[in-house]
Design an enzyme around this catalytic site. Structure first.
Site, PDB file in Angstrom:
ATOM      1  N   LYS A  46      28.716  40.071  34.017  1.00  0.00           N
ATOM      2  CA  LYS A  46      28.383  38.674  34.311  1.00  0.00           C
ATOM      3  C   LYS A  46      27.379  38.569  35.468  1.00  0.00           C
ATOM      4  CE  LYS A  46      32.835  36.760  32.704  1.00  0.00           C
ATOM      5  NZ  LYS A  46      32.602  35.558  31.851  1.00  0.00           N
ATOM      6  N   HIS A  60      36.282  38.485  20.224  1.00  0.00           N
ATOM      7  CA  HIS A  60      35.764  37.885  21.448  1.00  0.00           C
ATOM      8  C   HIS A  60      34.901  38.809  22.283  1.00  0.00           C
ATOM      9  CE1 HIS A  60      37.941  33.992  21.638  1.00  0.00           C
ATOM     10  NE2 HIS A  60      38.830  34.626  20.897  1.00  0.00           N
TER      11      HIS A  60
HETATM   12  C1  PLP Z   1      35.989  27.705  31.363  1.00  0.00           C
HETATM   13  C2  PLP Z   1      36.722  28.615  32.237  1.00  0.00           C
HETATM   14  C3  PLP Z   1      36.483  29.994  32.191  1.00  0.00           C
HETATM   15  C4  PLP Z   1      35.424  30.613  31.311  1.00  0.00           C
HETATM   16  O1  PLP Z   1      34.241  30.710  32.058  1.00  0.00           O
HETATM   17  P1  PLP Z   1      32.972  31.573  31.588  1.00  0.00           P
HETATM   18  O2  PLP Z   1      31.942  31.258  32.594  1.00  0.00           O
HETATM   19  O3  PLP Z   1      32.618  31.073  30.218  1.00  0.00           O
HETATM   20  O4  PLP Z   1      33.389  32.990  31.594  1.00  0.00           O
HETATM   21  C5  PLP Z   1      37.190  30.815  33.035  1.00  0.00           C
HETATM   22  N1  PLP Z   1      38.107  30.316  33.893  1.00  0.00           N
HETATM   23  C6  PLP Z   1      38.349  28.996  33.972  1.00  0.00           C
HETATM   24  C7  PLP Z   1      39.349  28.507  34.960  1.00  0.00           C
HETATM   25  C8  PLP Z   1      37.676  28.101  33.150  1.00  0.00           C
HETATM   26  O5  PLP Z   1      37.943  26.794  33.229  1.00  0.00           O
END
Ligand code: PLP
Length: 797
Positions: free
Chosen positions: A534, A334
């Site tokens: 990010k 990952h």
């Molecule tokens: C989908 C989701 C993530 C993943 O988000 P990314 O933007 O892909 O890092 C993290 N936390 C929650 C609560 C989610 O639903």
């Protein structure tokens, strides 16, 4: 609101616990309300109503669960066991009644008690047994395995405390314990009849027969049982917070081993239970009946533990045990971030799990022998490929990713770009030894939770225009919307649905922050864990720049501006100081901008506290633009990008992770692209180090405004310093915020212009939903089933 159980008392329970008629359901809810020992019989408020409703839904599930168990017992299919240290489940009630197809009946039933089903569902606490994307992926995968009728099962730990609750105080983020089991979980079923020993510490002895080494004794020989209870409750007390940096804690290693050992013993028991001749052997059948998927390296200890169980408990020799283990286990990577690659001290491991350490040493030794005997050309690479790293003799470590690659029949990445980086960089040397071991499985999300249930307004429109609701289990049908992309009637309905979702979101924002936002402004959202890669900092610097330009504009000029509400949400790992500074900065910028009467009609900046699955379910449907702006090459896939796109939200993003494939699917005109490409990043960092990079004046302006104290006196120097070429922190804008800033601002200008053209924007929105079919986790799981696990659907007749 009924003040006592009066209403609940009057309704008779139905003959069947799995009733589907509203009056019968009401009877069953009332039964649970009265015979549920957790509450006073005087109380039947919304909370009690939730528990009683959930327990009545659970009866439906148990019936199916038992049927499935018996079905698999009889048909004995090959079965997948998904091992994950995290599941970010969120709430279950809406999902359960929705997937059972009895939402309407339940809504009617709870009305008999004076309640709305949504309000009752809102009582449920999120099961936040994960940190972010990796844990949410595991939950979406289970949803798809069930939907596809696959013989597949997830194992995880039931943490007493989930991911911390985030409060925003004056000083920024504060963490509080997430007591999700405060009362109890109506979905849990304790199985006191299924018990396996999981042993730590001890030492290795050779048995008198001399044939095999066996681990004999263990710590807990004194009052074993009571201590075991205490130990398990400690082991499952907390979820380790942090999805990038692993805590080097003994307890974390214990958790990992606990999951692996208990799960494998359960799988073996199940394997034996299904056929009499397996009790005393027939192990060659094991890999044809069992597939084990490791969700990242967290459950790596399944490898030495399966070896140990087969050798020490079942009496197999090394070669046979190795053949079985290798054919059973596969591994999903990952991350390529070096600091996130798990390593464990050999000394710690030797102490906690001496027999496993011995097995790992043997795996390492045999791998090195394989390279020398069969791949002589790779000998020079052996130091970076081997499992045990003793380059620092003071601190020898086990590299978990290397152990996984060496011991698994298949290794996969989670998006095309990421899988290519694995093959070309991180695991390149292994590819020459095992050219067919590496695969891609682009992540996905469940369309049930992430469109059907969280966005009923849009779902209804999709069903109406496609003339079928089959899209919920065949998401490729969404392409059928493309031919209506210019249809004015669809546009009107589409825009109305979006507005309804924006109003729901605005109410949430008001409830949790006290800030009023305008539902006709452009809703621009970035929600995800706070991490430098990010680049929430890029977003907020963009907001600061936008604020500064607004301040410089005349009243007339401002009239032409596209009003925007920027929302940022996410948790920062408690000891990740720079991430916490970013949270503070977003809040500080918001406090100034939102209270500035000269600009707050055109710009608001809101930090959404305590981001979790349930918050995502409100925010994503109401979003119009969403930001997925990581430094290219650093986000393995991302999955919230898929959730947004599915909900008709346009992405502004870099060519990173699954963004690349989303853009391909929705069309490049419907995606706001900016920034450096993954293969440029290394060179750009070099340029930065060598002083060859000239920052854009707009970037300097934004930083300068923060330095000037315009957003308060908090010390942002360390944060801003990290963006400078030769910062004292030595990272020299490692994430290339400065390099990407001008192209980011330009892309945002294109967003503003596009949003002014309502027709154009709505079309882009429709085409995002229409192009999201590929990102169903049903597609992902179907590929795992066929290309990695070799399992087939086995529906209960
Ligand atoms: C989908 C989701 C993530 C993943 O988000 P990314 O933007 O892909 O890092 C993290 N936390 C929650 C609560 C989610 O639903």
């Amino acid at each position: 609101m009924p003040e006592k159980c009066g209403a609940a008392e009057k309704v008779k329970p139905a003959a069947s616990p799995a009733a589907e008629k509203p009056s019968d359901i009401a009877g069953n809810i009332s039964y649970h309300a009265q015979y549920n020992p957790h509450f006073s019989p005087l109380a039947f408020g919304p909370e009690e109503a939730f528990y009683a409703t959930a327990e009545s839904v659970r009866d439906h599930l148990i019936q199916r669960w038992n049927d499935t168990y018996l079905h698999f017992h009889k048909t004995d299919p090959k079965q997948t066991y998904y091992l994950s240290m995290e599941y970010l489940q969120g709430r279950a009630l809406t999902n359960a009644v929705g997937n059972l197809g009895i939402t309407g009946a339940y809504a009617e039933a709870v009305k008999k008690f004076g309640y709305e089903l949504e309000a009752i569902a809102g009582q449920e606490k999120d099961a936040a047994l994960g940190n972010g994307g990796l844990g949410r992926l595991a939950s979406c995968f289970l949803d798809s395995m069930a939907t596809l009728n696959l013989p597949a099962w997830g194992y995880g730990l039931r943490y007493r405390y989930g991911l911390f609750k985030q409060h925003i105080a004056k000083e920024g983020q504060e963490e509080y314990a997430e007591d999700w089991l405060d009362k109890f979980s109506p979905w849990e079923i304790p199985r006191h009849d299924v018990v396996f020993p999981v042993r730590f510490f001890g030492h290795v002895e050779i048995l008198p027969d001399g044939s095999l080494k066996k681990r004999i004794t263990f710590l807990l020989n004194l009052d074993y049982h009571s201590k075991l209870l205490v130990l398990t409750s400690m082991i499952c007390a907390v979820l380790y917070p942090g999805d990038a940096t692993e805590e080097g804690k003994l307890l974390r290693l214990k958790q990992q081993f606990f999951l692996c050992s208990a799960s494998l013993q359960d799988m073996i028991a199940r394997f034996k239970e299904r056929k009499a001749d397996r009790v005393s052997g027939n192990w060659s059948e094991f890999p044809t009946k069992v597939a084990v998927q490791l969700n990242d390296t967290h459950p790596t200890l399944a490898i030495p533990e399966l070896m140990r169980l087969l050798m020490d408990e079942e009496g197999l020799g090394w070669d046979e045990a190795w053949d079985i283990t290798y054919r059973t286990v596969s591994y999903t990577n990952h991350t390529v971030l070096p600091e996130a690659l798990e390593k464990w001290s050999q000394v710690v491991m030797m102490k906690l799990l001496p027999r496993h350490m011995e097995i790992i040493e043997e795996i390492d030794k045999r791998f090195r022998e394989l390279v020398i005997s069969k791949h002589k050309e790779m000998e020079g690479k052996i130091d970076s490929m081997k499992v045990l790293d003793s380059s620092n003799p003071q601190k020898p470590v086990v590299r978990m990713a290397n152990l996984c690659v060496v011991s698994s029949h298949t290794v996969n990445g989670v998006a095309e770009l990421h899988s290519n980086i694995l093959k070309q960089e991180l695991f390149a040397d292994y590819v020459s030894i095992w050219p067919t071991k590496f695969q891609n499985k682009t992540n996905g999300i469940t369309p049930r939770r992430w469109l059907k249930f969280c966005n009923p307004e849009l779902s209804e429109i999709v069903t109406k225009w496609l003339k079928t609701d089959q899209w919920t289990s065949n998401l490729d049908l969404l392409t059928g919307l493309r031919k209506f992309a210019d249809d004015e009637k669809l546009h009107a309905e589409w825009a109305a649905a979006k507005l309804a979702c924006k109003k729901r979101l605005a109410k949430h924002v008001l409830d949790v922050t006290g800030v009023t936002i305008d539902p006709t402004s452009l809703f621009d959202i970035q929600i995800k864990r706070i991490h430098e890669y990010k680049r929430q900092l890029l977003n907020i610097l963009g907001a600061v720049y936008r604020y500064k330009k607004l301040k410089e504009m005349s009243a007339e000029e401002k009239q032409k501006v596209t009003p925007r509400t920027i929302m940022v949400g996410g948790k920062a790992f408690a000891t990740y100081t720079n991430a916490k500074r970013i949270v503070k900065l977003v809040n500080d910028v918001g406090a100034v901008v939102n209270n500035d009467p000269e600009v707050n009609k055109y710009l608001k900046v809101v930090f959404i506290p305590n981001y979790n699955v349930s918050v995502a379910e409100v925010l994503i449907p109401g979003s119009e633009l969403s930001q997925h702006i990581s430094t290219a090459g650093m986000e393995a896939s991302g999955t919230s990008n898929m959730k947004f796109s599915l909900n008709g939200c346009v992405i502004i993003g870099t060519l990173d992770g699954a963004n690349v494939e989303i853009r391909e699917e929705v069309g490049e005109d419907n995606f706001f692209l900016f920034g450096a490409k993954a293969d440029q990043v290394a060179g750009l960092r070099k340029d930065r180090e060598n002083g060859l990079f000239k920052p854009d004046p707009r970037f300097e302006e934004a930083k300068q405004l923060i330095r000037s104290g315009a957003f308060g006196s908090y010390d942002y120097e360390p944060l801003l310093d990290s963006l400078e070429g030769n910062s004292g922190f030595g990272r020299g804008d490692y994430f290339l915020v400065g390099y990407d800033f001008p192209s980011y601002i330009d892309a945002q200008d294109r967003v503003d212009a596009a949003y002014k053209d309502k027709k154009k924007w709505t079309k882009m929105s429709i085409l995002n939903t229409a192009g999201s079919g590929k990102f169903s986790s049903d597609r992902t799981i179907a590929q795992y089933a066929k290309e990695i696990w070799d399992i087939k659907a086995s529906p209960v007749a």
